[in-house]
Design a protein around this motif. Structure first.
Motif, PDB file in Angstrom:
ATOM      1  N   THR A  54       9.905  13.541   2.216  1.00 14.69           N
ATOM      2  CA  THR A  54      10.011  14.614   1.235  1.00 14.69           C
ATOM      3  C   THR A  54       8.612  14.950   0.739  1.00 14.69           C
ATOM      4  OG1 THR A  54      12.204  13.886   0.510  1.00 14.69           O
ATOM      5  CG2 THR A  54      10.976  15.334  -0.983  1.00 14.69           C
ATOM      6  N   ILE A  55       8.241  16.210   0.822  1.00 20.26           N
ATOM      7  CA  ILE A  55       6.931  16.682   0.369  1.00 20.26           C
ATOM      8  C   ILE A  55       7.140  17.767  -0.680  1.00 20.26           C
ATOM      9  CG2 ILE A  55       4.767  17.794   1.046  1.00 20.26           C
ATOM     10  CD1 ILE A  55       5.131  16.589   3.822  1.00 20.26           C
ATOM     11  N   ASP A 111       7.359  11.446  -0.731  1.00 17.09           N
ATOM     12  CA  ASP A 111       8.274  10.300  -0.756  1.00 17.09           C
ATOM     13  C   ASP A 111       8.650   9.950   0.682  1.00 17.09           C
ATOM     14  OD1 ASP A 111      10.286   8.458  -2.160  1.00 17.09           O
ATOM     15  OD2 ASP A 111      11.541   9.570  -0.754  1.00 17.09           O
ATOM     16  N   LEU A 112       8.503   8.658   1.027  1.00 17.24           N
ATOM     17  CA  LEU A 112       8.925   8.138   2.325  1.00 17.24           C
ATOM     18  C   LEU A 112      10.128   7.243   2.067  1.00 17.24           C
ATOM     19  CD1 LEU A 112       5.374   7.209   3.672  1.00 17.24           C
ATOM     20  CD2 LEU A 112       6.608   9.371   3.932  1.00 17.24           C
ATOM     21  N   SER A 113      11.270   7.602   2.631  1.00 15.22           N
ATOM     22  CA  SER A 113      12.531   6.986   2.220  1.00 15.22           C
ATOM     23  C   SER A 113      12.722   5.556   2.726  1.00 15.22           C
ATOM     24  CB  SER A 113      13.708   7.857   2.676  1.00 15.22           C
ATOM     25  OG  SER A 113      13.777   7.893   4.093  1.00 15.22           O
ATOM     26  N   THR A 114      11.956   5.126   3.728  1.00 11.64           N
ATOM     27  CA  THR A 114      12.113   3.770   4.261  1.00 11.64           C
ATOM     28  C   THR A 114      10.749   3.115   4.435  1.00 11.64           C
ATOM     29  OG1 THR A 114      11.945   4.350   6.609  1.00 11.64           O
ATOM     30  CG2 THR A 114      14.118   4.588   5.586  1.00 11.64           C
ATOM     31  N   ILE A 135       0.833  -1.196   0.000  1.00 10.22           N
ATOM     32  CA  ILE A 135       0.000   0.000   0.000  1.00 10.22           C
ATOM     33  C   ILE A 135       0.866   1.243   0.000  1.00 10.22           C
ATOM     34  CG2 ILE A 135      -1.655   1.338   1.360  1.00 10.22           C
ATOM     35  CD1 ILE A 135      -2.839  -1.324   2.296  1.00 10.22           C
ATOM     36  N   LYS A 136       1.918   1.207   0.825  1.00  8.06           N
ATOM     37  CA  LYS A 136       2.822   2.356   0.891  1.00  8.06           C
ATOM     38  C   LYS A 136       3.467   2.626  -0.453  1.00  8.06           C
ATOM     39  CE  LYS A 136       7.293   3.754   2.746  1.00  8.06           C
ATOM     40  NZ  LYS A 136       8.014   3.549   1.494  1.00  8.06           N
ATOM     41  N   ILE A 185       1.757   6.540  -6.947  1.00  7.72           N
ATOM     42  CA  ILE A 185       0.718   7.419  -7.482  1.00  7.72           C
ATOM     43  C   ILE A 185       1.148   8.867  -7.357  1.00  7.72           C
ATOM     44  CG2 ILE A 185      -1.639   8.253  -7.108  1.00  7.72           C
ATOM     45  CD1 ILE A 185      -2.368   5.397  -6.287  1.00  7.72           C
ATOM     46  N   PHE A 186       1.702   9.236  -6.192  1.00  8.29           N
ATOM     47  CA  PHE A 186       2.158  10.608  -5.995  1.00  8.29           C
ATOM     48  C   PHE A 186       3.212  10.964  -7.042  1.00  8.29           C
ATOM     49  CE2 PHE A 186       1.328  10.394  -1.133  1.00  8.29           C
ATOM     50  CZ  PHE A 186      -0.025  10.452  -1.393  1.00  8.29           C
TER      51      PHE A 186
END
Length: 289
Positions: A102-103, A58-61, A6-7, A13-14
């Motif tokens: 990161t946004i 973006d989620l780096s982990t 899901i993550k 998608i983003f």
């Protein structure tokens, strides 16, 4: 695995939705150690509130997961690991360093280093993105963010109303007016007022904009092209006596054989609909500010 999928899907998608919408110029180099620190506890979601719509996250982990519950809010939390998952998967979470968020928004990006907070009672549940954390972005073509479009629209509202509107139509005790037209770079601003002379409130179903043939010889030959505002100041759905709003469009043109149509439609089957025809000369004679 489901959580991670899901993550990854959310991040994908983003990324896909933003890849063609922005390009960045030189951004000052930053190291992880220089990023603003955020602390998150297990079971507590952190809501990051942006002044602009968020384009990409973006989620780096895999330690972090998140979504966008609203266009300007990113919701981030520590990835939950079920009892059925392996011990190795549980130990994969580094509580001292959960990763980097990161946004990317319309005119800036921001990055945060996320650490683990053991005490839930001290956890922060929401933060506002601060100007000192923003790194400006520049688009290939000059584009305004929603914040800037809002500022221009409010500036128009503060202007003194002209004595006579550019266009005005009346029907069934309803009045539609174009007070003025403004142009800023590649944006067209329509300053409009709707008046209701009855004691029955007006419930707005839609305000539709389109470009259509000036003369229709056969119904099947009519070509109608919808024009969708890129921004509107208010999203009001009901008014008693009067309603003023600013509608913003990216630059458009149409030949003399066509006209712009504006339609105000009511929700109920009351028949209270009103339509206005706008000549291209009204757009060409737009003011600047």
């Amino acid at each position: 695995m489901i959580k991670n999928s899901i993550k990854n899907l959310i991040c994908g998608i983003f990324l896909f939705s933003s890849a063609s919408s922005f390009a960045q110029t030189e951004i000052s180099e930053k190291r992880v150690s220089e990023l603003t620190n955020l602390e998150i506890s297990k079971g507590i979601s952190l809501h990051i509130i942006s002044p602009e719509p968020i384009q990409f996250v973006d989620l780096s982990t895999n330690n972090l997961t998140g979504d966008l519950p609203a266009e300007n809010i990113a919701r981030i939390k520590i990835t939950e690991v079920s009892e059925s998952d392996s011990i190795a998967a549980k130990q994969n979470i580094d509580l001292n360093d959960l990763g980097v968020i990161t946004i990317v928004c319309q005119s800036f990006m921001v990055q945060y280093k996320v650490n683990y907070l053991n005490f839930k009672r001290d956890a922060v549940t929401n933060i506002q993105i601060q100007p000192e954390d923003m790194q400006p972005l520049e688009y290939p073509k000059l584009a305004f963010s929603n914040t800037e479009l809002q500022k221009f629209s409010l500036d128009i509202l503060r202007k003194k109303m002209v004595n006579k509107p550019i266009r005005e139509v009346k029907s069934l005790k309803q009045t539609m007016q174009i007070n003025n037209v403004y142009v800023v770079n590649d944006y067209i601003f329509l300053d409009m007022t709707f008046l209701n002379s009855t004691n029955l409130g007006y419930d707005i179903d839609a305000i539709k904009f389109s470009v259509e043939d000036k003369k229709i010889y056969k119904a099947t030959n009519n070509q109608s092209i919808a024009l969708n505002p890129v921004y509107q100041l208010y999203n009001q759905k009901q008014f008693k006596k009067n309603y003023r709003n600013i509608y913003v469009f990216k630059k458009f043109t149409y030949p003399n054989s066509k006209v712009m149509k504006i339609r105000l439609l009511e929700e109920q089957l009351s028949g209270r609909a009103i339509e206005m025809t706008v000549k291209y000369s009204d757009i060409l004679n737009a003011d600047t500010f």
